[in-house]
Scaffold this active site. Structure first.
Site, PDB file in Angstrom:
ATOM      1  N   SER A 132      84.870   3.443  22.891  1.00 55.42           N
ATOM      2  CA  SER A 132      86.251   3.184  22.480  1.00 55.42           C
ATOM      3  C   SER A 132      86.232   2.458  21.145  1.00 55.42           C
ATOM      4  O   SER A 132      85.273   1.733  20.838  1.00 55.42           O
ATOM      5  CB  SER A 132      86.936   2.299  23.520  1.00 55.42           C
ATOM      6  N   TYR A 145      87.674  -4.930  29.385  1.00 52.56           N
ATOM      7  CA  TYR A 145      87.574  -3.527  28.955  1.00 52.56           C
ATOM      8  C   TYR A 145      86.797  -3.452  27.636  1.00 52.56           C
ATOM      9  O   TYR A 145      85.855  -2.682  27.490  1.00 52.56           O
ATOM     10  CB  TYR A 145      88.979  -2.932  28.786  1.00 52.56           C
TER      11      TYR A 145
HETATM   12  N1  LIG Z   1      93.138   7.195  26.336  1.00 49.32           N
HETATM   13  C1  LIG Z   1      92.720   6.385  25.381  1.00 49.32           C
HETATM   14  O1  LIG Z   1      93.508   5.949  24.534  1.00 49.32           O
HETATM   15  C2  LIG Z   1      91.250   6.018  25.303  1.00 49.32           C
HETATM   16  C3  LIG Z   1      90.784   5.390  24.145  1.00 49.32           C
HETATM   17  C4  LIG Z   1      89.431   5.067  24.053  1.00 49.32           C
HETATM   18  C5  LIG Z   1      88.574   5.363  25.079  1.00 49.32           C
HETATM   19  N2  LIG Z   1      89.044   5.960  26.205  1.00 49.32           N
HETATM   20  C6  LIG Z   1      88.066   6.266  27.271  1.00 49.32           C
HETATM   21  O2  LIG Z   1      88.134   7.628  27.603  1.00 49.32           O
HETATM   22  C7  LIG Z   1      87.612   7.822  28.915  1.00 49.32           C
HETATM   23  C8  LIG Z   1      88.575   8.713  29.692  1.00 49.32           C
HETATM   24  O3  LIG Z   1      89.814   8.029  29.843  1.00 49.32           O
HETATM   25  P1  LIG Z   1      91.227   8.765  29.739  1.00 49.32           P
HETATM   26  O4  LIG Z   1      92.007   8.051  28.689  1.00 49.32           O
HETATM   27  O5  LIG Z   1      91.073  10.222  29.632  1.00 49.32           O
HETATM   28  O6  LIG Z   1      91.861   8.316  31.148  1.00 49.32           O
HETATM   29  P2  LIG Z   1      92.328   9.167  32.418  1.00 49.32           P
HETATM   30  O7  LIG Z   1      93.259  10.245  32.003  1.00 49.32           O
HETATM   31  O8  LIG Z   1      92.831   8.139  33.380  1.00 49.32           O
HETATM   32  O9  LIG Z   1      90.964   9.812  32.977  1.00 49.32           O
HETATM   33  C9  LIG Z   1      89.998   9.026  33.600  1.00 49.32           C
HETATM   34  C10 LIG Z   1      88.953   9.918  34.257  1.00 49.32           C
HETATM   35  O10 LIG Z   1      87.930   9.065  34.785  1.00 49.32           O
HETATM   36  C11 LIG Z   1      87.678   9.420  36.137  1.00 49.32           C
HETATM   37  N3  LIG Z   1      87.312   8.212  36.901  1.00 49.32           N
HETATM   38  C12 LIG Z   1      87.967   7.026  36.983  1.00 49.32           C
HETATM   39  N4  LIG Z   1      87.315   6.180  37.791  1.00 49.32           N
HETATM   40  C13 LIG Z   1      86.202   6.828  38.229  1.00 49.32           C
HETATM   41  C14 LIG Z   1      85.123   6.499  39.103  1.00 49.32           C
HETATM   42  N5  LIG Z   1      85.040   5.304  39.715  1.00 49.32           N
HETATM   43  N6  LIG Z   1      84.159   7.422  39.308  1.00 49.32           N
HETATM   44  C15 LIG Z   1      84.217   8.631  38.721  1.00 49.32           C
HETATM   45  N7  LIG Z   1      85.221   9.021  37.902  1.00 49.32           N
HETATM   46  C16 LIG Z   1      86.204   8.126  37.665  1.00 49.32           C
HETATM   47  C17 LIG Z   1      88.952  10.071  36.658  1.00 49.32           C
HETATM   48  O11 LIG Z   1      88.577  11.072  37.609  1.00 49.32           O
HETATM   49  P3  LIG Z   1      89.048  11.135  39.143  1.00 49.32           P
HETATM   50  O12 LIG Z   1      90.286  10.292  39.283  1.00 49.32           O
HETATM   51  O13 LIG Z   1      89.311  12.590  39.378  1.00 49.32           O
HETATM   52  O14 LIG Z   1      87.878  10.630  39.893  1.00 49.32           O
HETATM   53  C18 LIG Z   1      89.521  10.734  35.403  1.00 49.32           C
HETATM   54  O15 LIG Z   1      89.088  12.065  35.278  1.00 49.32           O
HETATM   55  C19 LIG Z   1      87.441   6.426  29.510  1.00 49.32           C
HETATM   56  O16 LIG Z   1      86.087   6.050  29.432  1.00 49.32           O
HETATM   57  C20 LIG Z   1      88.287   5.552  28.596  1.00 49.32           C
HETATM   58  O17 LIG Z   1      87.841   4.223  28.571  1.00 49.32           O
HETATM   59  C21 LIG Z   1      90.356   6.302  26.345  1.00 49.32           C
END
Ligand SMILES: NC(=O)c1ccc[n+]([C@@H]2O[C@H](COP(=O)([O-])OP(=O)(O)OC[C@H]3O[C@@H](n4cnc5c(N)ncnc54)[C@H](OP(=O)(O)O)[C@@H]3O)[C@@H](O)[C@H]2O)c1
Length: 267
Positions: A132, A145
Site C-alpha cells: 500500500s 494497517y
Molecule cells: N482499496 C484500496 O484503496 C487499497 C489501497 C492499498 C492497498 N490495498 C490492499 O489491497 C488488497 C485487497 O484489498 P481490496 O481493497 O481489494 O479489499 P476487498 O475488496 O475487501 O478485498 C479483500 C480480499 O481479501 C480477502 N480476504 C480478507 N481476509 C482474508 C483472510 N483472512 N483470508 C483470506 N482472504 C481474505 C477477501 O476474500 P474473501 O472474503 O472471499 O475471503 C477479498 O477477496 C489488500 O491487501 C489491501 O490492503 C487496498
C-alpha cells in the site's frame, strides 16, 4: 507459452484481487484464486477458487497441498488478501492489532514460505504482494494497517536479495486509494477515547471521501500484468493518486510534507 503460466492469487473475490485475477485470466494465464468462502463466489468468477483463510495455518497447508495436486509448478504467487483496521493506537486493543497482522502480514509470509521450496526447485518464479502507499508513508488512525504494510515492504525487500540466485523475482505494488469493498469490510478499534473524537472524525471523513472519489482498481491489475511480463521487474510499484509523489516528498521535504498532510486532514 508465457500466457500458460500458472498464477495463485489470494483474496480474488473482490476489489483489487478480483481485477487482477480477471485480467490475468483474460490474458490467458492459468489463474487460481482463493476465498474464505469459495462456494459463495464460484459462479461469479471465471477462474477456479480454492478455500483459504490466511489467518489459519491449517487452511494455508490445505490450500498449498490442493494447488500442488492441480499443477506441478507455480509461476506467479500474488499475496493480495488483506483487511483495513481503523482507530487510534490507544483505542485499538493489542489483540486486535495481533489479529490484524495475522491477516495482512503473517498471511502473506506463511503463503510465501509454503511456495518458496516449489519455486526454488523450479529455479524460477515471481512473488508479487499488494502492499500500500500507506506502507511507504504513515497515516493517522490506521497505524496498525500502516505498520502491517511497512512490515511487508521490509520482509519482501529482504527476500528479494535472498532468492535472486534462484531466479525468483520479488515485487510489491503500492496502491493509493481505489474503490473496493475494503471500507465495508474494515474492522474498527473497539475502544473509544473522547479526547480523540474530533481528529478521529476528521481522519475518517478524509478516508471515506477519498475512497468514494477513488477510481476502480484497473491500474493495479495493469501494473501486475506488466510485472509478470517483465523479464526484470523492479521491487516497488506505486500506483494511483500521489503514490509516487508523497514518499519522495516525505524524504526530500519532510517539513512541508507534514504541514501539507496535516492541512489536508484539517487537523
Ligand atoms: N482499496 C484500496 O484503496 C487499497 C489501497 C492499498 C492497498 N490495498 C490492499 O489491497 C488488497 C485487497 O484489498 P481490496 O481493497 O481489494 O479489499 P476487498 O475488496 O475487501 O478485498 C479483500 C480480499 O481479501 C480477502 N480476504 C480478507 N481476509 C482474508 C483472510 N483472512 N483470508 C483470506 N482472504 C481474505 C477477501 O476474500 P474473501 O472474503 O472471499 O475471503 C477479498 O477477496 C489488500 O491487501 C489491501 O490492503 C487496498
Amino acid at each position: 507459452m508465457a500466457n500458460k503460466q500458472t498464477v495463485l492469487i489470494t483474496g480474488a473475490t473482490s476489489g483489487i484481487g478480483l481485477q487482477i485475477a480477471t485480467k490475468l485470466h483474460d490474458n490467458g494465464y492459468s489463474v487460481f484464486g482463493t476465498s474464505r468462502n469459495p462456494a459463495k463466489y464460484a459462479d461469479k468468477v471465471p477462474f477456479p477458487l480454492l478455500a483459504l483463510d490466511v489467518t489459519s495455518t491449517e487452511s494455508i497447508n490445505d490450500c498449498v497441498k490442493l494447488l500442488l495436486t492441480k499443477t506441478p509448478v507455480l509461476d506467479v504467487l500474488i499475496n493480495n488478501a488483506g483487511v483495513f483496521l481503523s482507530g487510534s493506537i490507544e483505542e485499538t486493543t493489542i489483540e486486535q492489532a495481533y489479529k490484524h497482522f495475522e491477516t495482512n502480514f503473517w498471511g502473506a509470509v506463511k503463503i510465501t514460505r509454503a511456495f518458496l521450496p516449489v519455486m526454488r526447485g523450479q529455479r524460477s518464479g515471481k512473488i508479487i504482494t499488494t502492499g500500500s502507499l500507506v506502507g511507504l508513508i504513515g497515516i493517522p488512525f490506521s497505524s496498525y494497517y500502516s505498520a502491517s504494510k511497512h512490515a511487508l515492504e521490509g520482509f519482501f525487500k529482504s527476500l528479494r536479495f535472498e532468492v535472486k540466485k534462484f531466479n525468483i523475482q520479488v515485487s510489491v505494488v503500492e496502491p493509493a486509494f481505489f474503490k473496493t469493498n475494503i471500507d465495508a469490510a474494515s474492522e474498527h478499534a473497539v475502544e473509544s477515547i473522547k479526547d480523540y473524537d474530533d481528529i478521529r472524525k476528521l481522519a475518517n471523513d478524509f478516508a471515506e471521501k477519498s475512497i468514494a472519489a477513488a477510481p476502480e482498481p484497473k491500474p493495479v491489475a495493469d501494473i501486475v500484468l506488466k510485472i509478470i511480463q517483465d523479464k526484470n521487474p523492479k521491487f516497488s510499484y506505486p500506483v494511483g493518486k500521489n503514490s509516487k509523489l508523497l514518499p519522495v516528498l516525505q524524504l526530500l521535504a519532510p517539513g512541508s510534507y507534514e504541514k501539507g498532510f496535516l492541512k489536508k486532514l484539517k487537523f
